[in-house]
Design a protein around this motif. Structure first.
Motif, PDB file in Angstrom:
ATOM      1  N   MET A  99       0.839  -1.184   0.000  1.00  0.00           N
ATOM      2  CA  MET A  99       0.000   0.000   0.000  1.00  0.00           C
ATOM      3  C   MET A  99       0.883   1.247   0.000  1.00  0.00           C
ATOM      4  N   THR A 100       0.712   2.106  -0.982  1.00  0.00           N
ATOM      5  CA  THR A 100       1.441   3.372  -1.051  1.00  0.00           C
ATOM      6  C   THR A 100       0.436   4.511  -1.194  1.00  0.00           C
ATOM      7  N   ALA A 101       0.894   5.704  -0.894  1.00  0.00           N
ATOM      8  CA  ALA A 101       0.007   6.853  -0.932  1.00  0.00           C
ATOM      9  C   ALA A 101       0.806   8.107  -1.245  1.00  0.00           C
ATOM     10  N   ASP A 102       0.103   9.126  -1.693  1.00  0.00           N
ATOM     11  CA  ASP A 102       0.713  10.448  -1.792  1.00  0.00           C
ATOM     12  C   ASP A 102       0.767  11.095  -0.409  1.00  0.00           C
ATOM     13  N   LEU A 103      -0.241  10.774   0.415  1.00  0.00           N
ATOM     14  CA  LEU A 103      -0.346  11.383   1.739  1.00  0.00           C
ATOM     15  C   LEU A 103      -0.901  10.379   2.728  1.00  0.00           C
ATOM     16  N   VAL A 104      -0.221  10.234   3.864  1.00  0.00           N
ATOM     17  CA  VAL A 104      -0.775   9.520   5.013  1.00  0.00           C
ATOM     18  C   VAL A 104      -1.216  10.564   6.030  1.00  0.00           C
ATOM     19  N   VAL A 105      -2.464  10.495   6.439  1.00  0.00           N
ATOM     20  CA  VAL A 105      -2.995  11.363   7.489  1.00  0.00           C
ATOM     21  C   VAL A 105      -3.039  10.558   8.775  1.00  0.00           C
ATOM     22  N   VAL A 106      -2.351  11.035   9.803  1.00  0.00           N
ATOM     23  CA  VAL A 106      -2.336  10.365  11.099  1.00  0.00           C
ATOM     24  C   VAL A 106      -3.389  11.028  11.982  1.00  0.00           C
ATOM     25  N   GLY A 107      -4.503  10.343  12.181  1.00  0.00           N
ATOM     26  CA  GLY A 107      -5.578  10.887  13.003  1.00  0.00           C
ATOM     27  C   GLY A 107      -6.869  11.009  12.216  1.00  0.00           C
ATOM     28  N   ALA A 108      -7.964  10.461  12.768  1.00  0.00           N
ATOM     29  CA  ALA A 108      -9.258  10.480  12.090  1.00  0.00           C
ATOM     30  C   ALA A 108     -10.286  11.285  12.870  1.00  0.00           C
ATOM     31  N   GLY A 109      -9.815  12.393  13.481  1.00  0.00           N
ATOM     32  CA  GLY A 109     -10.746  13.361  14.056  1.00  0.00           C
ATOM     33  C   GLY A 109     -11.189  14.340  12.984  1.00  0.00           C
ATOM     34  N   VAL A 110     -11.816  15.440  13.397  1.00  0.00           N
ATOM     35  CA  VAL A 110     -12.364  16.372  12.406  1.00  0.00           C
ATOM     36  C   VAL A 110     -11.265  17.027  11.572  1.00  0.00           C
ATOM     37  N   VAL A 111     -10.116  17.338  12.164  1.00  0.00           N
ATOM     38  CA  VAL A 111      -9.043  17.976  11.403  1.00  0.00           C
ATOM     39  C   VAL A 111      -8.451  16.998  10.389  1.00  0.00           C
ATOM     40  N   GLY A 112      -8.176  15.771  10.831  1.00  0.00           N
ATOM     41  CA  GLY A 112      -7.658  14.775   9.914  1.00  0.00           C
ATOM     42  C   GLY A 112      -8.640  14.449   8.809  1.00  0.00           C
ATOM     43  N   ALA A 113      -9.922  14.354   9.161  1.00  0.00           N
ATOM     44  CA  ALA A 113     -10.942  14.038   8.166  1.00  0.00           C
ATOM     45  C   ALA A 113     -11.067  15.152   7.128  1.00  0.00           C
ATOM     46  N   ALA A 114     -11.065  16.411   7.577  1.00  0.00           N
ATOM     47  CA  ALA A 114     -11.154  17.526   6.635  1.00  0.00           C
ATOM     48  C   ALA A 114      -9.936  17.570   5.727  1.00  0.00           C
ATOM     49  N   SER A 115      -8.768  17.311   6.303  1.00  0.00           N
ATOM     50  CA  SER A 115      -7.538  17.310   5.504  1.00  0.00           C
ATOM     51  C   SER A 115      -7.572  16.196   4.467  1.00  0.00           C
ATOM     52  N   ALA A 116      -8.035  15.023   4.869  1.00  0.00           N
ATOM     53  CA  ALA A 116      -8.130  13.902   3.934  1.00  0.00           C
ATOM     54  C   ALA A 116      -9.107  14.211   2.809  1.00  0.00           C
ATOM     55  N   TYR A 117     -10.247  14.777   3.146  1.00  0.00           N
ATOM     56  CA  TYR A 117     -11.251  15.092   2.141  1.00  0.00           C
ATOM     57  C   TYR A 117     -10.716  16.074   1.107  1.00  0.00           C
ATOM     58  N   PHE A 118     -10.143  17.188   1.577  1.00  0.00           N
ATOM     59  CA  PHE A 118      -9.667  18.193   0.631  1.00  0.00           C
ATOM     60  C   PHE A 118      -8.446  17.701  -0.151  1.00  0.00           C
ATOM     61  N   ALA A 119      -7.650  16.837   0.458  1.00  0.00           N
ATOM     62  CA  ALA A 119      -6.518  16.264  -0.275  1.00  0.00           C
ATOM     63  C   ALA A 119      -6.996  15.379  -1.427  1.00  0.00           C
ATOM     64  N   THR A 120      -8.073  14.619  -1.193  1.00  0.00           N
ATOM     65  CA  THR A 120      -8.602  13.805  -2.295  1.00  0.00           C
ATOM     66  C   THR A 120      -9.182  14.692  -3.384  1.00  0.00           C
TER      67      THR A 120
END
Length: 383
Positions: free
Chosen positions: A1-22
């Motif tokens: 499994m590889t990624a452009d970005l790993v987000v550590v944390g699935a709270g609101v900040v991590g979730a928002a960052s993941a969403y906008f990164a996608t």
């Protein structure tokens, strides 16, 4: 499994960052050692506020986040119960009103909609308020969301765009190529990535330490009281005493309480807010809870006969200068941070996530990230 970005944390900040990164086209993996929104995001009131912020970088980020909530994320607002209820700040004395007027003048100069109110106008907004208050201010931009729903739905939307979310998976170290961070290590296997975003909330300092860098994020405990359900509209807005702004900006480690009272869609009334630096001590503090109840009753005397059903507590990720840590870490290239938002993380998450995504793809950010840079702290500020 590889990624452009790993987000550590699935709270609101991590979730928002993941969403906008996608949305920005990045392949994203979210790694969370517990459950989605299982930390600070599960223990807050869901504040999306501008009223409690003085002029400066945090207010700039709050105003930017307001636009993101109301424009970029508007179509999804019903999913997380976005309620533009407005905030009412009240003062008990003429001196308090004068200080509040000074604050609102500075805020208006920054673009905040702040409306000064006299004594006689307060009960037009909140009929059950104490008649002994001297004045206040109304902030139509203040809003509320259900933070656990925010995290869950933003991650669902991110998954629809290809993101992968791995819960109950703890980051135990970082992959390195020389000084550069190139992914994370977990008990379930390594995840190589072009960048890693530390969005671990109150535990962000520990995650940074795994990369050999320090950020001064510490826990600040707070309690909330939840009352029995009341008739709709009993309390119409988010209502708090003017000293709350000072408590938010304080660095005092001792217990501080300032009343914050609001209703929910379910009819319950939430009563906060307390702050104290006691590490991760989860002991229930009768002193804090008693002070919250007494101060809420001073604002709304009718609460004296209302039963409290339960209390809960959480730990706000606190930084010494009360600004979050957002952006790339030059001390460990490839490592980014989005943490340290203290009690404003829910409200600031939308803007933080969009700005991080813009920066990650090398674009020009809508807001300057320099005030939030990880390197801004002097050595003596670091834990």
């Amino acid at each position: 499994m590889t990624a452009d970005l790993v987000v550590v944390g699935a709270g609101v900040v991590g979730a928002a960052s993941a969403y906008f990164a996608t949305l920005a086209g990045l392949r994203v993996v979210v790694v969370e050692r517990g459950a989605v929104a299982g930390g600070t995001s599960s223990a807050g009131e869901g504040n999306v506020l501008v009223s409690d912020k003085e002029a400066g970088p945090e207010l700039d980020l709050a105003l930017y986040s307001q636009r993101v909530w109301r424009e970029d994320l508007a179509e999804h607002g019903d999913r997380w119960e976005f309620e533009s209820k407005g905030g009412l700040v009240v003062a008990a004395s003429a001196e308090g009103v004068a200080s509040l007027r000074e604050l609102t003048a500075h805020q208006r100069a920054c673009g905040v909609d702040a409306r000064d109110l006299g004594h006689a106008e307060l009960r037009d907004y909140e009929p059950h308020l104490s008649p002994h208050l001297a004045g206040g201010a109304f902030y139509p931009q203040d809003a509320q969301v259900q933070p656990m729903l925010v995290a869950a739905h933003l991650l669902r939307l991110a998954r629809e765009r290809g993101a992968r979310v791995r819960t109950h998976t703890e980051v135990t170290g970082f992959l390195r190529a020389g000084s550069r961070v190139t992914g994370v290590r977990t008990p379930a296997g390594d995840v190589p990535a072009g960048a890693v975003l530390n969005a671990a909330g109150t535990w962000a300092g520990d995650v940074a330490g795994l990369a050999g860098v320090r950020v001064p994020v510490l826990p600040r405990r707070g309690f909330i009281l939840v009352t029995q359900p009341m008739p709709p509209g009993t309390i119409r807005h988010k209502v708090y005493a003017a000293e709350y702004v000072g408590d938010v900006a304080s660095s005092d480690a001792a217990l501080q309480t300032s009343p914050v009272v609001e209703g929910t869609a379910a009819g319950t009334i939430l009563i906060g807010a307390s702050r104290e630096r006691v590490g991760f001590d989860r002991t229930v503090s009768t002193a804090a809870i008693g002070a919250l109840a007494a101060r809420a009753i001073a604002l709304f005397p009718m609460l004296r006969t209302v039963r409290a059903m339960r209390t809960y507590l959480g730990f706000r990720p606190y930084c010494p200068d009360h600004l979050p840590v957002v952006g790339p870490d030059a001390r460990a290239p490839g490592l980014w941070h989005a943490c340290g938002h203290e009690g404003a993380g829910v409200g600031l998450s939308a803007g933080t996530g969009k700005l991080v995504a813009q920066a990650l793809v090398g674009g020009r950010t809508d807001l300057d990230l320099a005030p939030f840079a990880p390197e801004r702290f002097a050595e003596e500020d670091l834990p």
